[in-house]
Design a protein around this motif. Structure first.
Motif, mmCIF file in Angstrom:
data_model
loop_
_atom_site.group_PDB
_atom_site.id
_atom_site.type_symbol
_atom_site.label_atom_id
_atom_site.label_comp_id
_atom_site.label_asym_id
_atom_site.label_seq_id
_atom_site.Cartn_x
_atom_site.Cartn_y
_atom_site.Cartn_z
ATOM 1 N N GLU A 58 0.809 -1.225 0.000
ATOM 2 C CA GLU A 58 0.000 0.000 0.000
ATOM 3 C C GLU A 58 0.846 1.280 0.000
ATOM 4 O OE1 GLU A 58 -3.937 1.176 2.428
ATOM 5 O OE2 GLU A 58 -2.174 0.870 3.703
ATOM 6 N N ILE A 59 2.041 1.238 0.548
ATOM 7 C CA ILE A 59 2.854 2.453 0.709
ATOM 8 C C ILE A 59 3.128 3.185 -0.610
ATOM 9 C CG2 ILE A 59 5.192 3.228 1.357
ATOM 10 C CD1 ILE A 59 4.662 1.530 3.969
ATOM 11 N N PRO A 60 3.468 2.500 -1.703
ATOM 12 C CA PRO A 60 3.637 3.248 -2.961
ATOM 13 C C PRO A 60 2.358 3.980 -3.385
ATOM 14 C CG PRO A 60 4.634 1.078 -3.146
ATOM 15 C CD PRO A 60 3.875 1.096 -1.851
ATOM 16 N N GLU A 61 1.210 3.403 -3.091
ATOM 17 C CA GLU A 61 -0.070 4.051 -3.398
ATOM 18 C C GLU A 61 -0.245 5.318 -2.556
ATOM 19 O OE1 GLU A 61 -2.472 3.246 -5.723
ATOM 20 O OE2 GLU A 61 -1.097 1.720 -6.482
ATOM 21 N N LEU A 62 0.135 5.229 -1.283
ATOM 22 C CA LEU A 62 0.042 6.406 -0.411
ATOM 23 C C LEU A 62 1.043 7.482 -0.830
ATOM 24 C CD1 LEU A 62 -0.410 4.503 2.942
ATOM 25 C CD2 LEU A 62 -2.136 5.932 1.833
ATOM 26 N N ASN A 63 2.225 7.056 -1.268
ATOM 27 C CA ASN A 63 3.203 8.017 -1.795
ATOM 28 C C ASN A 63 2.614 8.752 -2.999
ATOM 29 O OD1 ASN A 63 5.260 7.468 0.054
ATOM 30 N ND2 ASN A 63 6.210 5.924 -1.249
ATOM 31 N N ALA A 64 1.977 8.001 -3.902
ATOM 32 C CA ALA A 64 1.365 8.603 -5.096
ATOM 33 C C ALA A 64 0.235 9.556 -4.693
ATOM 34 C CB ALA A 64 0.834 7.505 -6.022
ATOM 35 N N LEU A 65 -0.565 9.146 -3.716
ATOM 36 C CA LEU A 65 -1.660 10.006 -3.245
ATOM 37 C C LEU A 65 -1.111 11.296 -2.647
ATOM 38 C CD1 LEU A 65 -4.733 10.280 -2.756
ATOM 39 C CD2 LEU A 65 -4.333 9.271 -0.493
ATOM 40 N N ALA A 66 -0.079 11.193 -1.826
ATOM 41 C CA ALA A 66 0.527 12.381 -1.208
ATOM 42 C C ALA A 66 1.018 13.341 -2.279
ATOM 43 C CB ALA A 66 1.665 11.979 -0.274
ATOM 44 N N GLN A 134 -13.279 4.995 8.429
ATOM 45 C CA GLN A 134 -12.230 4.054 8.806
ATOM 46 C C GLN A 134 -12.195 3.011 7.701
ATOM 47 O OE1 GLN A 134 -12.906 1.835 12.426
ATOM 48 N NE2 GLN A 134 -10.930 0.832 12.327
ATOM 49 N N LEU A 135 -11.060 2.910 7.024
ATOM 50 C CA LEU A 135 -10.931 2.005 5.885
ATOM 51 C C LEU A 135 -9.936 0.897 6.223
ATOM 52 C CD1 LEU A 135 -10.604 4.880 3.296
ATOM 53 C CD2 LEU A 135 -12.654 3.521 3.726
ATOM 54 N N MET A 136 -10.440 -0.317 6.291
ATOM 55 C CA MET A 136 -9.598 -1.464 6.634
ATOM 56 C C MET A 136 -9.002 -2.075 5.370
ATOM 57 S SD MET A 136 -9.910 -1.519 9.901
ATOM 58 C CE MET A 136 -8.971 -3.001 10.162
ATOM 59 N N GLY A 137 -7.780 -2.552 5.488
ATOM 60 C CA GLY A 137 -7.143 -3.246 4.381
ATOM 61 C C GLY A 137 -6.431 -2.311 3.424
ATOM 62 N N GLU A 138 -5.777 -2.937 2.468
ATOM 63 C CA GLU A 138 -4.951 -2.229 1.495
ATOM 64 C C GLU A 138 -5.812 -1.371 0.565
ATOM 65 O OE1 GLU A 138 -2.192 -3.903 -2.039
ATOM 66 O OE2 GLU A 138 -2.313 -5.121 -0.229
ATOM 67 N N LYS A 139 -5.385 -0.117 0.371
ATOM 68 C CA LYS A 139 -6.115 0.829 -0.482
ATOM 69 C C LYS A 139 -5.232 1.320 -1.610
ATOM 70 C CE LYS A 139 -9.567 0.467 2.182
ATOM 71 N NZ LYS A 139 -10.315 -0.711 1.845
ATOM 72 N N THR A 140 -5.882 1.824 -2.675
ATOM 73 C CA THR A 140 -5.155 2.422 -3.794
ATOM 74 C C THR A 140 -5.289 3.936 -3.719
ATOM 75 O OG1 THR A 140 -7.064 2.429 -5.258
ATOM 76 C CG2 THR A 140 -5.664 0.429 -5.276
ATOM 77 N N ALA A 141 -4.390 4.627 -4.390
ATOM 78 C CA ALA A 141 -4.465 6.089 -4.447
ATOM 79 C C ALA A 141 -5.786 6.512 -5.074
ATOM 80 C CB ALA A 141 -3.284 6.649 -5.243
ATOM 81 N N ALA A 142 -6.172 5.858 -6.160
ATOM 82 C CA ALA A 142 -7.421 6.208 -6.849
ATOM 83 C C ALA A 142 -8.635 5.983 -5.947
ATOM 84 C CB ALA A 142 -7.553 5.399 -8.140
ATOM 85 N N GLY A 143 -8.639 4.874 -5.230
ATOM 86 C CA GLY A 143 -9.756 4.571 -4.324
ATOM 87 C C GLY A 143 -9.852 5.572 -3.180
ATOM 88 N N LEU A 144 -8.709 5.932 -2.613
ATOM 89 C CA LEU A 144 -8.701 6.911 -1.520
ATOM 90 C C LEU A 144 -9.120 8.290 -2.013
ATOM 91 C CD1 LEU A 144 -5.493 5.791 0.383
ATOM 92 C CD2 LEU A 144 -7.830 5.761 1.288
ATOM 93 N N LEU A 145 -8.675 8.659 -3.201
ATOM 94 C CA LEU A 145 -9.036 9.954 -3.773
ATOM 95 C C LEU A 145 -10.542 10.017 -4.033
ATOM 96 C CD1 LEU A 145 -7.819 12.638 -4.600
ATOM 97 C CD2 LEU A 145 -7.399 11.684 -6.861
ATOM 98 N N ALA A 146 -11.108 8.946 -4.560
ATOM 99 C CA ALA A 146 -12.554 8.887 -4.812
ATOM 100 C C ALA A 146 -13.328 9.002 -3.500
ATOM 101 C CB ALA A 146 -12.913 7.591 -5.543
ATOM 102 N N LYS A 147 -12.858 8.305 -2.454
ATOM 103 C CA LYS A 147 -13.513 8.351 -1.144
ATOM 104 C C LYS A 147 -13.443 9.762 -0.572
ATOM 105 C CE LYS A 147 -15.163 5.490 1.114
ATOM 106 N NZ LYS A 147 -16.611 5.165 1.270
#
Length: 155
Positions: A58-66, A134-147
């Motif tokens: 998940e960390i690369p996705e969070l890096n991309a989101l940041a 509260q979001l459990m489990g691995e997330k993507t940058a796109a999914g977090l951005l949509a949320k």
């Protein structure tokens, strides 16, 4: 002369105390995390651990989101689940390639974040400091951005 000295002391005291607000301790590099970086903005707060396989993915996705959010009023922050500090926190963050700010002091109490026993877990906190999701489990940058966008639209 006494009035001038008193005025100078008041100004100095105000400047010193002004920096003592709700600062959030230090980051993984030992740098102070000023309140302005978290207060009055939306936050993505992710709890991770070095031993957590899904966290590593998940960390690369969070890096991309940041990176995507750096010019918006939304911050991406991490917290080490095992509460490692100092050099150990810096080392763990580097090993996992974390590019976003990791808070050495867990802000869970300040934001009334419920303790999770499962990882990874991500909280979306609104600009008033309230946990919105509260979001459990691995997330993507796109999914977090949509949320985030959906929650902000309802705000």
């Amino acid at each position: 002369m006494n009035r001038r000295l008193a005025a100078t002391l008041v100004i100095i005291g105000t400047l010193l105390l002004g920096g003592c607000g709700n600062d959030y301790g230090v980051d993984q590099n030992g740098r102070k995390v000023a309140a302005e970086r978290l207060d009055k903005q939306w936050l993505v707060l992710n709890y991770w651990a070095e031993w957590c396989g899904p966290c590593r993915t998940e960390i690369p996705e969070l890096n991309a989101l940041a990176e995507q959010l750096k010019d918006k009023n939304i911050g991406v922050f991490g917290v080490n689940f095992d509460n490692v500090q100092g050099e150990e926190l810096k080392s763990a963050s580097e090993k996992l390639g974390i590019g976003f700010t990791v808070l050495a002091q867990d802000p869970a109490e300040l934001f009334e974040v419920p303790r999770s026993e499962a990882l990874p877990v991500t909280y979306i906190i609104d600009d008033k400091g309230k946990v919105r999701e509260q979001l459990m489990g691995e997330k993507t940058a796109a999914g977090l951005l949509a949320k985030l966008e959906a929650l902000q639209a309802r705000n």
